[in-house]
Design a protein around this motif. Sequence first.
Motif, PDB file in Angstrom:
ATOM      1  N   ARG A  79       0.836  -1.210   0.000  1.00 22.13           N
ATOM      2  CA  ARG A  79       0.000   0.000   0.000  1.00 22.13           C
ATOM      3  C   ARG A  79       0.858   1.243   0.000  1.00 22.13           C
ATOM      4  O   ARG A  79       0.577   2.221  -0.685  1.00 22.13           O
ATOM      5  N   PHE A 120      -4.728   6.323  -1.115  1.00 22.57           N
ATOM      6  CA  PHE A 120      -6.122   6.184  -0.633  1.00 22.57           C
ATOM      7  C   PHE A 120      -6.739   7.554  -0.384  1.00 22.57           C
ATOM      8  O   PHE A 120      -6.101   8.445   0.185  1.00 22.57           O
ATOM      9  N   ILE A 148       3.862  10.373   4.408  1.00 20.57           N
ATOM     10  CA  ILE A 148       3.909   9.128   3.634  1.00 20.57           C
ATOM     11  C   ILE A 148       5.294   8.942   3.015  1.00 20.57           C
ATOM     12  O   ILE A 148       5.849   7.842   3.026  1.00 20.57           O
ATOM     13  N   MET A 180      -6.339   4.056   9.908  1.00 18.27           N
ATOM     14  CA  MET A 180      -6.017   4.857   8.728  1.00 18.27           C
ATOM     15  C   MET A 180      -4.514   4.776   8.432  1.00 18.27           C
ATOM     16  O   MET A 180      -4.091   4.640   7.292  1.00 18.27           O
ATOM     17  N   LEU A 181      -3.698   4.847   9.504  1.00 17.40           N
ATOM     18  CA  LEU A 181      -2.248   4.777   9.302  1.00 17.40           C
ATOM     19  C   LEU A 181      -1.859   3.427   8.708  1.00 17.40           C
ATOM     20  O   LEU A 181      -0.990   3.351   7.837  1.00 17.40           O
ATOM     21  N   LYS A 182      -2.525   2.359   9.156  1.00 21.61           N
ATOM     22  CA  LYS A 182      -2.268   1.044   8.558  1.00 21.61           C
ATOM     23  C   LYS A 182      -2.703   1.052   7.092  1.00 21.61           C
ATOM     24  O   LYS A 182      -2.029   0.505   6.225  1.00 21.61           O
ATOM     25  N   VAL A 203      -2.786   3.479   4.965  1.00 23.11           N
ATOM     26  CA  VAL A 203      -1.906   4.207   4.041  1.00 23.11           C
ATOM     27  C   VAL A 203      -0.499   3.612   3.999  1.00 23.11           C
ATOM     28  O   VAL A 203       0.379   4.134   3.326  1.00 23.11           O
TER      29      VAL A 203
END
Lengths: 233, 422
Positions: free
Chosen positions: A86, A92, A112, B313-315, B317
């Motif tokens: 991911r 997302f 990120i 959410m952190l997982k 992304v």
Amino acid sequence: MSSDIVVSCKGVSRTYQEESVPVHALRGVDFEFARGEFVSIAGPSGSGKSTLLNVIGGLDRPDAGTITVDGVELNGLNETELSDLRLHKMGFVFQSYNLIPVLSALENVEFIMQLQGVGPAERAERAMSMLDSLDIVDLADRRPGDMSGGQQQRVAIARSIVTNPVLLLADEPSANLDSATTEDLLQLLRRLNEERGVSILTATHDPIVMSYAQRQVNLRDGAIVEDSAAKVA
Amino acid sequence: MAEIAATASKRDVGRGRGLVAAIAWRSLWRNRRRTWLTAGGIAFGVSLVVFSMAFQAGSYGDMIYNATSFLTGQVQIQRADYIELSRFEQTIGDATETLRRVEQQAGVLSATARVEAFALVSVDERSFGAQVLGVDVERERQVVNFFDRLSRGRVMAGPDETVIGSGLARNLNADLGDEIVVLGSAKRGGVAAMVLDIVGIFDSGISELDRSLLFVPIAAVQNEFGLGDEVHTIVVRTQVDDSRAVVEALGHQLPEGLSVRNWDEVLPEIRQGIDVDRLGGMFMYAIVLMIITFSIVNTFTMTVFERLREFSMLKAVGMRPGKIVLMVQIEALLLWAIGVGIAMGLMVPLLAWLQSSGIYLGEAIVELAKQYYITDRIYPALGPASLLAAPAVMLAATQIAAFASSLRIYWLRAAAGVRAAE
């Protein structure tokens, strides 16, 4: 598999237990999604569109069938490997934005890249450039709590594409936005799709969103009942 | 996939800490009241334990010093069989040379020799059994402070003088200036007889000593009891902290058959008393720290529960579960640092000041304190143990509490969390 296929689902099924009653969210879904496509998965509530998005994104696991994303088969990957997939291949966008509340817009976008191990100077430059390209530089230092829904969704999009993912998954991206902001957001997604070649797969029941997609797949009761690509073919 | 994982593990490991730490720090302040309450709890627990441990250590130091400086010294040398049987003839021969060698040992501040004999002591018609301690008063004063406790009179200045305990004087109905007759058995079987003038009476506060002990110049005892250059005990003064090393060194240096004992072997009741007190203290500290730990567990259970959406959410992304748990561990570390920082900021200056001024125990407790070899003023000892023990325990407790609370992150399904949030 052709290198033009980003997502391939074969016979994907997913059943939930809700108070001991099995709910068949997906029933043997076969679906392919080409690189550079902007596809909307539509259907009423409970049709399985979010579930399909989740199993494609590795957020959930199917009970049966195989899913391949950019040549990587998801079955058999452990949680860490799914996280890495991911992180490096997907972006997302969630219905409720899901930004990190204690980070500014710039930091949310940077975060990120930091997880990917990009150096501080490079990630700051790329993050700022991404905010600039989405016309939200002025939000750089603001935290999510100080932004409107539309602004937060723009930051969420910036976060999701700053790593140049092969696939952008958007689950009900317009659910919390008014019509004007939704139009604005969809134009942005279209621009990203056309100019950057970002492959976009969105689950929605919003007709405006559907109208922006090049291809529409309709789900009902966990099965594909209509695919505009098939019609064209 | 293996390629991605390999690349990811090479690049990701050890990176991404900056914003992770920033998230951890800022998340602490999302619920200020809870953070301050928990940090305050840590600060309170650590302060209490550091303060108590410092005073406990200080009181032990005083207790050991006062107990050993009273009569026994910090180190004693005797024949090994004398310790077991206490027979009069079990002496250290060539005492002058042995004492000289002992005094030359590094760490030895001073030393003195003693002769110990049991005898019948009489004044007029009254007789009692007593222990005669032959001592060199000048040397004794460099080793112990017993002779500071004379309640009346003076120390011996000549071979025919004695200082006796107040209880013994009372039993013999004797007083300063009276003559006391000492009758005992000499080393080779003859009768040892001495007639001594009472020049001093001591009141040690320990009734057993006051009833049974009299001091006589060592040369007179050696002469009358036929000992020559022989003694029963060599008493050594060292710094309390150095005594163990001195025992080791003298043990290697002195002739075989001599036993060198540290203060805790000579006065085992002091060591036992300290051990019991320390155990009681540890028990109390453990309860205090456990209560604080429960509040930390509660804090982190709430923290994780409230942020399941964020963690899912952190997982989603792409943040690895281990890194999310690490973020919670960093929060715990920061919370600990705030609590310990407050505690140390208060306790170190306070204890440093009290180290010089001490705390007066009050009139009511002074007599009791004397029995336990404590002075009327107690001082804290700021050592690594008292300063670091509580923070170290709290560090482990906060980390374990955070880890235990955040374990569910490993099993948290990203999709379930994201969906539940919407």
